[in-house]
Design a protein around this motif. Structure first.
Motif: not given
Length: 141
Positions: A38-41, A60-64
């Motif tokens: 899931p994308i996090a800001r 924007c970064l994905g969870l990993d």
């Protein structure tokens, strides 16, 4: 000389900042450009270290990739995915990495300076490293 204190964003301005960053980054992980969760800001400079919720401090970064950034802070700074927590490191002037599409459709990593309007200015790697060193960075990528 001590700089004047800037007013922190209101909750409505923070919500707008998240939307601007999401649109700028096409709701896609900027580190790997793949579906890595899931994308996090993500705050490039952590809020607890003085980073504000404004578009120039968000990506924007994905969870990993967000987890990787948290677990490898020095490498994340060197590669352009984080702004260090020390006082002189200003997210408005600290270069960020991002991937952009070429005319041929391939991706290339570039160094940029984000603004609060949802855009960026590309800079070359030499300028990026010089900016980082001028704000106290001692490492090498």
């Amino acid at each position: 000389m001590i700089a004047p204190k800037l007013a922190q964003p209101t909750p409505a301005e923070e919500a707008d900042a998240y939307e601007v960053a999401t649109n700028r980054d096409s709701d896609t992980c900027q580190r790997c450009r793949r579906p890595c969760g899931p994308i996090a800001r993500d705050h490039r400079k952590n809020r607890g270290q003085g980073g504000w919720t404004v578009p120039s401090n968000l990506q924007c970064l994905g969870l990993d990739c967000h987890t990787w950034k948290t677990e490898h802070p020095e490498q994340a700074v060197a590669e352009g995915w984080a702004v260090p927590g020390w006082t002189r490191a200003d997210w408005r002037e600290w270069p960020a990495a991002r991937w952009v599409r070429t005319e041929r459709g391939t991706l290339r990593k570039v160094w940029v300076l984000y603004d609060d309007e949802g855009s960026w200015q590309e800079i070359d790697e030499t300028e990026a490293r010089e900016r980082m060193v001028s704000m106290g960075w001692k490492g090498a990528a």
